[in-house]
Design a protein around this motif. Structure first.
Motif, PDB file in Angstrom:
ATOM      1  N   ILE A 182       0.844  -1.198   0.000  1.00  0.00           N
ATOM      2  CA  ILE A 182       0.000   0.000   0.000  1.00  0.00           C
ATOM      3  C   ILE A 182       0.878   1.246   0.000  1.00  0.00           C
ATOM      4  N   ALA A 183       0.667   2.092  -1.008  1.00  0.00           N
ATOM      5  CA  ALA A 183       1.397   3.355  -1.074  1.00  0.00           C
ATOM      6  C   ALA A 183       0.559   4.524  -0.572  1.00  0.00           C
ATOM      7  N   ARG A 184      -0.703   4.281  -0.250  1.00  0.00           N
ATOM      8  CA  ARG A 184      -1.591   5.349   0.203  1.00  0.00           C
ATOM      9  C   ARG A 184      -1.247   5.777   1.632  1.00  0.00           C
ATOM     10  N   PRO A 185      -1.565   7.034   1.986  1.00  0.00           N
ATOM     11  CA  PRO A 185      -1.332   7.487   3.361  1.00  0.00           C
ATOM     12  C   PRO A 185      -2.215   6.724   4.356  1.00  0.00           C
ATOM     13  N   ILE A 186      -1.669   6.450   5.516  1.00  0.00           N
ATOM     14  CA  ILE A 186      -2.382   5.711   6.562  1.00  0.00           C
ATOM     15  C   ILE A 186      -2.207   6.436   7.887  1.00  0.00           C
ATOM     16  N   LEU A 187      -3.323   6.662   8.581  1.00  0.00           N
ATOM     17  CA  LEU A 187      -3.288   7.190   9.940  1.00  0.00           C
ATOM     18  C   LEU A 187      -3.621   6.059  10.894  1.00  0.00           C
ATOM     19  N   THR A 205     -15.481  11.972  19.882  1.00  0.00           N
ATOM     20  CA  THR A 205     -15.158  13.337  19.464  1.00  0.00           C
ATOM     21  C   THR A 205     -13.655  13.526  19.332  1.00  0.00           C
ATOM     22  N   GLU A 206     -12.905  12.986  20.278  1.00  0.00           N
ATOM     23  CA  GLU A 206     -11.456  13.142  20.240  1.00  0.00           C
ATOM     24  C   GLU A 206     -10.845  12.380  19.071  1.00  0.00           C
ATOM     25  N   ILE A 207     -11.314  11.178  18.833  1.00  0.00           N
ATOM     26  CA  ILE A 207     -10.797  10.406  17.697  1.00  0.00           C
ATOM     27  C   ILE A 207     -11.125  11.103  16.384  1.00  0.00           C
ATOM     28  N   ALA A 208     -12.364  11.549  16.234  1.00  0.00           N
ATOM     29  CA  ALA A 208     -12.768  12.211  15.003  1.00  0.00           C
ATOM     30  C   ALA A 208     -11.968  13.480  14.758  1.00  0.00           C
ATOM     31  N   ALA A 225      -8.722  12.440  13.254  1.00  0.00           N
ATOM     32  CA  ALA A 225      -8.887  11.954  11.892  1.00  0.00           C
ATOM     33  C   ALA A 225      -9.234  13.090  10.929  1.00  0.00           C
ATOM     34  N   ARG A 226     -10.136  13.985  11.340  1.00  0.00           N
ATOM     35  CA  ARG A 226     -10.523  15.091  10.456  1.00  0.00           C
ATOM     36  C   ARG A 226      -9.353  16.021  10.192  1.00  0.00           C
ATOM     37  N   ALA A 227      -8.551  16.273  11.215  1.00  0.00           N
ATOM     38  CA  ALA A 227      -7.379  17.142  11.025  1.00  0.00           C
ATOM     39  C   ALA A 227      -6.415  16.510  10.031  1.00  0.00           C
ATOM     40  N   SER A 247      -7.866  16.597   6.479  1.00  0.00           N
ATOM     41  CA  SER A 247      -7.922  17.951   5.920  1.00  0.00           C
ATOM     42  C   SER A 247      -6.630  18.348   5.232  1.00  0.00           C
ATOM     43  N   THR A 248      -5.562  17.613   5.496  1.00  0.00           N
ATOM     44  CA  THR A 248      -4.279  17.926   4.849  1.00  0.00           C
ATOM     45  C   THR A 248      -4.161  17.293   3.471  1.00  0.00           C
ATOM     46  N   ASP A 249      -5.136  16.445   3.081  1.00  0.00           N
ATOM     47  CA  ASP A 249      -5.081  15.766   1.793  1.00  0.00           C
ATOM     48  C   ASP A 249      -5.780  16.624   0.746  1.00  0.00           C
ATOM     49  N   PRO A 250      -5.031  17.194  -0.205  1.00  0.00           N
ATOM     50  CA  PRO A 250      -5.659  18.093  -1.192  1.00  0.00           C
ATOM     51  C   PRO A 250      -6.580  17.368  -2.160  1.00  0.00           C
ATOM     52  N   LYS A 251      -6.520  16.038  -2.232  1.00  0.00           N
ATOM     53  CA  LYS A 251      -7.359  15.286  -3.176  1.00  0.00           C
ATOM     54  C   LYS A 251      -8.787  15.105  -2.661  1.00  0.00           C
ATOM     55  N   ILE A 252      -9.043  15.395  -1.381  1.00  0.00           N
ATOM     56  CA  ILE A 252     -10.379  15.226  -0.816  1.00  0.00           C
ATOM     57  C   ILE A 252     -11.206  16.475  -1.103  1.00  0.00           C
ATOM     58  N   LYS A 253     -12.294  16.270  -1.847  1.00  0.00           N
ATOM     59  CA  LYS A 253     -13.196  17.367  -2.155  1.00  0.00           C
ATOM     60  C   LYS A 253     -14.303  17.413  -1.106  1.00  0.00           C
ATOM     61  N   ARG A 254     -14.690  18.598  -0.720  1.00  0.00           N
ATOM     62  CA  ARG A 254     -15.677  18.742   0.335  1.00  0.00           C
ATOM     63  C   ARG A 254     -16.786  19.714  -0.076  1.00  0.00           C
ATOM     64  N   VAL A 255     -17.899  19.593   0.582  1.00  0.00           N
ATOM     65  CA  VAL A 255     -18.971  20.584   0.491  1.00  0.00           C
ATOM     66  C   VAL A 255     -19.238  21.079   1.901  1.00  0.00           C
ATOM     67  N   ASN A 256     -20.088  22.071   2.026  1.00  0.00           N
ATOM     68  CA  ASN A 256     -20.401  22.569   3.365  1.00  0.00           C
ATOM     69  C   ASN A 256     -21.078  21.482   4.176  1.00  0.00           C
TER      70      ASN A 256
END
Length: 290
Positions: free
Chosen positions: A216-221, A263-266, A269-271, A274-283
């Motif tokens: 796997i070459a993908r980023p992993i947290l 809440t703490e885990i999320a 994970a969200r932080a 959010s550093t991945d520019p390939k993830i597109k988001r909406v409001n």
């Protein structure tokens, strides 16, 4: 607000009726959540509600919740194949796989064989190669495997054995959360299928996450806790050390973290996502839209 029924869906493929829970379907980036051992989508719903800006999908593994049992063996490899069918049937791509414990290694096995469909992975308390779950529970499950039906179910669902273990694994001091986790444990025992439970457990005996990581070459947290009494922090760090892996260590976190500190885990994970520019988001959706 309880939205379980509103967001429950069933699809059929490969001869299986598959149940899954969904929220925020209008959002562009999809997170597929994979639940842990003996659990179902219910075990991850508190955590899922912490991601209002992502489409969240939680399938029940075969033989859990409302999903049919597989005709073959219910092991890590067959569950990874099941996730391949689920992702293909819903025509998903560039997903984040978020798995807890057993579900984390199912996700890892899937990503190793289908890297093109995975954007990244979040592994919460993943089962390590040095497998304390297997060592500590080996005799318990060996007895369960040796007993005929229905004695095997009586043994595997014995409250005198199971409730103290669940109390030992828990780290919360909040009586409400403690009660919720104990009720979830009761539900799991009521629905336990001995064949599936035993096949799941013994499929952990030969896992080698390092082999999957090498593919796997993908980023992993990897999110792990220093108070986890099932997947020990030292074992997780030893197993999952790899160039593409980022570790987030949470002080005081135990193995039931998605139910105890969602809440703490999320937030971690969200932080990271959010550093991945390939993830597109909406409001984020309003409460009314959920």
């Amino acid at each position: 607000m309880d939205t379980t029924h509103k967001h429950s869906h069933t699809i059929s493929y490969g001869g299986l009726h598959v149940h899954y829970w969904e929220s925020n379907p209008q959002n562009q980036h999809t997170i597929v959540m994979l639940h842990g051992f003996r659990s179902s989508h219910q075990g991850l719903m508190k955590l899922a509600h912490e991601f209002p800006d992502h489409r969240m999908l939680i399938p029940d593994f075969p033989g859990y919740g409302q999903t049919d049992e597989l005709t073959g063996e219910n092991n890590l490899v067959s569950y990874a194949d099941f996730i391949a069918g689920f992702i293909s049937e819903l025509k998903l791509d560039n997903v984040t796989l978020l798995g807890h414990s057993f579900g984390a290694v199912v996700g890892l096995a899937y990503a190793a064989d289908h890297p093109e469909s995975v954007l990244n992975l979040v592994l919460i308390s993943p089962v390590p190669k040095t497998n304390i779950i297997y060592r500590a529970g080996n005799l318990y499950y060996l007895i369960g495997r040796a007993l005929p039906s229905p004695l095997n179910k009586q043994w595997l669902t014995n409250r005198t054995l199971n409730q103290p273990v669940r109390n030992y694994i828990m780290r919360t001091n909040d009586p409400v959360i403690h009660s919720e986790i104990m009720r979830e444990g009761e539900r799991e025992l009521d629905q336990l299928n001995p064949k599936i439970n035993l096949e799941n457990y013994f499929s952990l005996s030969n896992i080698n996450p390092e082999i999957w990581l090498s593919k796997i070459a993908r980023p992993i947290l990897v999110v792990a806790g220093d108070s986890d009494r099932i997947a020990r922090l030292s074992d997780i760090i030893h197993t999952y050390q790899s160039p593409q892996v980022t570790f987030e260590i949470i002080e005081g976190m135990g193995h039931f973290a998605p139910a105890e500190i969602p809440t703490e885990i999320a937030a971690k994970a969200r932080a990271w996502l959010s550093t991945d520019p390939k993830i597109k988001r909406v409001n984020p959706p309003s409460e009314a839209s959920q």
